[in-house]
Each structure stands twice: as structure tokens, then as C-alpha cells.
Design an enzyme around this catalytic site. Structure first.
Site, mmCIF file in Angstrom:
data_model
loop_
_atom_site.group_PDB
_atom_site.id
_atom_site.type_symbol
_atom_site.label_atom_id
_atom_site.label_comp_id
_atom_site.label_asym_id
_atom_site.label_seq_id
_atom_site.Cartn_x
_atom_site.Cartn_y
_atom_site.Cartn_z
ATOM 1 N N PRO A 2 43.040 38.805 43.816
ATOM 2 C CA PRO A 2 41.810 38.510 44.561
ATOM 3 C C PRO A 2 40.591 39.116 43.865
ATOM 4 O O PRO A 2 40.615 40.265 43.452
ATOM 5 C CB PRO A 2 42.029 39.162 45.930
ATOM 6 C CG PRO A 2 43.401 39.701 45.932
ATOM 7 C CD PRO A 2 43.946 39.680 44.555
ATOM 8 N N GLU A 3 39.560 38.310 43.709
ATOM 9 C CA GLU A 3 38.309 38.776 43.114
ATOM 10 C C GLU A 3 37.308 39.052 44.229
ATOM 11 O O GLU A 3 37.594 38.822 45.404
ATOM 12 C CB GLU A 3 37.771 37.709 42.153
ATOM 13 C CG GLU A 3 38.686 37.421 40.967
ATOM 14 C CD GLU A 3 38.744 38.585 39.980
ATOM 15 O OE1 GLU A 3 37.845 39.444 40.008
ATOM 16 O OE2 GLU A 3 39.705 38.641 39.203
ATOM 17 N N LYS A 59 35.794 45.596 45.132
ATOM 18 C CA LYS A 59 36.983 44.879 45.583
ATOM 19 C C LYS A 59 37.799 45.697 46.585
ATOM 20 O O LYS A 59 38.959 45.398 46.844
ATOM 21 C CB LYS A 59 37.828 44.462 44.377
ATOM 22 C CG LYS A 59 37.199 43.254 43.672
ATOM 23 C CD LYS A 59 37.740 42.989 42.297
ATOM 24 C CE LYS A 59 39.226 42.840 42.250
ATOM 25 N NZ LYS A 59 39.680 42.393 40.914
ATOM 26 N N ARG A 309 40.423 40.277 26.895
ATOM 27 C CA ARG A 309 40.331 39.282 27.969
ATOM 28 C C ARG A 309 39.896 37.944 27.402
ATOM 29 O O ARG A 309 39.033 37.885 26.524
ATOM 30 C CB ARG A 309 39.302 39.718 29.026
ATOM 31 C CG ARG A 309 39.488 41.119 29.575
ATOM 32 C CD ARG A 309 40.733 41.287 30.422
ATOM 33 N NE ARG A 309 40.757 40.433 31.600
ATOM 34 C CZ ARG A 309 40.238 40.764 32.766
ATOM 35 N NH1 ARG A 309 39.655 41.935 32.932
ATOM 36 N NH2 ARG A 309 40.295 39.945 33.792
#
Ligand SMILES: [Zn+2]
Length: 319
Positions: A2-3, A59, A309
């Protein structure tokens, strides 16, 4: 994973459902990983607390807890109410041999708070980080307890708030004060934003992912915002103009807000359901579209790796 937008959506759903409720008792599972604070401490802090608010920091899901001031019936013995909560450690946990035998009888807890009447612990914050696969469920107690349930909070409203996490990267903790670090991307103003980035020699993409600067802008949203702002991910932050920073900040906020709006209709999927509903996604313009035509100019989207990334960009639209 989840972002920020997903966490915001979850938080809004939780706030609607549990604000004002009181935690009557707490059960914590025997797996140690999800507990960032000692089990006894979590149980003691939560039991009999009033949920004053639920909000998001980066978050992290933050429950603001206050002592419950609802008057309790006078103790029959005439003695003063105990000042602190007591917890009991369950008998040495038994292994759940038959995984399919779920339900209350099969639950072996690490800690279960007692149901003593009493005053609750002082105001504090209950912090939940969902990790990769963490989920919070607000439900009727007779709904079957799913596998991988690590915490159950019994609420005075009769419902339960459960924490479920198959991969156990999620974390539960209690703290007196909480600093999530970094700046909130949806709240930061332009002046502060420029000040954070303009001296940096690192690629702008790495800087955007640096949680000490901004908290909660993930890989996908960084790529999407950079595309919309027309800035290449590898561009050094120090070479970006004030005008470009202004556009970048506006696009970061817009991308995050669009994703939050897109998730608004699926709140119940996160908070209430027992299924494995996927996270909503904004329609990606560059992320995950390597080799596919740019939606603006039709150039093939490129993928590069920055600081380990994946980064996606259009070589024509982004400079
Ligand atoms: Zn393009």
C-alpha cells in the site's frame, strides 16, 4: 504494497467506522514480528482507551487514544478502581496444528487484556504500518477469523478491529508522541519544497523517494509525477528551476489526490471485506509501460534503474 493514497483511503474508512468507539479488550497473536512494542505494553495502552481520531502520517496509520471517561459502575467492594490496566499472559501458546481449524477456539494468544473495569492508560498513539500485505478489518465478531490474524481489538460498539498480515512485514506499536519524519507531500508548500531539493546533487527520482525529505511518495507516484512535470528521473535535483519545481509539486499533489479519489469508492474493500481485493491503481502513464508508446508523443517509454528502483520515463516529453 500500500502506498500513500491507499493508506489515506484506508484511514478515511477507519475514521468513519471507529472514531469515538472504545477498545474494550485486546488479543495479540503469538507471532513476534508484527509487534514493534512489547505485547504487554500494547495491550495495556489499548485496553479501555477511547479512539479520539484516526489519521495518516506518511504511510503510518495513527490512532489517537485517550483515556475513556465514560463513567464506570462503582466497584462493589467499595475499593478504588485500579489505576493501571492489568494484562495476563496466556498459557504457553500451543501450535495451531490444523490450520483449517480457525475460529476462536483455535486462537492461541500471546497476550489478552483482562476485562477488569478500570481507568485506561494515559493518552497515546497506536501506530499501524501495513507493510506489504497488512490489512485492517472492522467487522462483526462472528465473522470467521482469517488466517494470519495478529491482533483483535474488541470494541464497545460490539464490533472488532482486526489486524491481518500474511507476510508479517506490518508493524504495530504504541508511543506517547509520534514523529513520522520527513514532510507530508500533500501539505508541504512550494518554498519548503524547493528548499528541500534544490541543493541536492542526486537524481530527482532518488530525492523524491528519500523518506527523510518527503514521506510516503512511492516509486509509482514519483514516476508518474515526473512524467507529468516533464522532468527526467535521472536529472540532478540541483539543476531543476523554480518554475519546474512548482510544476513538479503540483503534479505530485495531483497524482496522489487522483489516486485517493479513485480509491474512495473502494474503501469497503479495504476495511470490511474478508477477501484479497487488490489495491486500486491510478491508470499509469509511464510506470510499468516500458517499450509501450508514450500517451502524449508515442515514443517508446524507457525503463532505467536508479538506486535499485525501476524508473520509467518518456525520452521525448521529459527533459
Ligand atoms: Zn512522450
Amino acid at each position: 504494497m500500500p502506498e500513500l493514497p491507499e493508506v489515506e483511503t484506508i484511514v478515511r474508512g477507519l475514521a468513519e467506522r471507529v472514531t469515538g468507539d472504545v477498545i474494550e479488550s485486546v488479543w495479540l497473536g503469538k507471532k513476534p514480528e508484527p509487534l514493534k512494542s512489547p505485547a504487554q505494553q500494547i495491550a495495556a495502552a489499548l485496553a479501555h482507551s477511547h479512539i479520539a481520531a484516526v489519521h495518516r502520517m506518511g504511510k503510518h496509520i495513527v490512532f489517537d487514544l485517550e483515556p475513556n471517561h465514560v463513567p464506570l459502575p462503582p466497584p462493589s467492594s467499595g475499593q478504588a478502581l485500579p489505576k493501571t490496566e492489568e494484562t495476563t499472559v496466556a498459557n504457553p501458546p500451543l501450535l495451531m496444528k490444523n490450520r483449517s481449524r480457525r475460529g476462536r477456539a483455535a486462537l492461541q494468544g500471546r497476550v489478552e487484556s483482562t476485562k477488569l473495569k478500570g481507568t485506561s492508560a494515559p493518552a497515546c498513539h497506536f501506530i499501524v504500518h501495513l507493510g506489504m500485505t497488512g490489512r485492517l478489518q472492522v467487522c462483526n465478531p462472528n465473522l470467521e477469523i482469517p488466517k494470519h490474524t495478529h491482533a483483535i481489538l474488541k470494541l464497545a460498539s460490539g464490533r472488532e478491529l482486526r489486524f491481518i498480515d500474511p507476510r508479517r512485514f506490518g508493524r504495530l506499536s504504541v508511543v506517547q508522541s509520534f514523529d513520522a519524519g520527513g514532510n507530508e507531500p500533500l501539505e508541504i508548500d512550494l518554498e519548503k519544497f524547493i528548499a528541500l531539493f534544490r541543493e541536492r546533487k542526486t537524481p530527482i527520482k532518488s530525492a523524491l523517494l528519500n523518506q527523510k525529505l518527503l514521506r510516503g511518495v512511492g516509486n509509482i507516484y514519483a514516476d508518474e509525477a515526473l512524467f507529468r512535470a516533464g522532468i527526467r528521473p535521472r536529472r540532478r535535483a540541483s539543476t531543476i528551476t523554480s518554475g519546474q519545481f512548482a510544476r513538479l509539486l503540483a503534479e505530485i499533489k495531483e497524482v496522489l489526490n487522483e489516486a485517493i479519489v479513485a480509491g474512495g469508492s473502494s474503501i469497503s474493500d479495504y476495511v470490511d471485506s474478508d477477501g484479497e481485493e487488490g489495491l486500486f491503481q491510478l491508470e499509469h502513464r509511464v510506470y510499468g509501460r516500458e517499450g509501450k508508446p508514450c500517451l502524449t508523443c508515442k515514443s517508446p517509454i524507457k525503463r532505467i534503474v536508479i538506486a535499485g528502483r525501476s524508473s520509467h520515463y518518456c525520452p521525448t516529453c521529459q527533459k
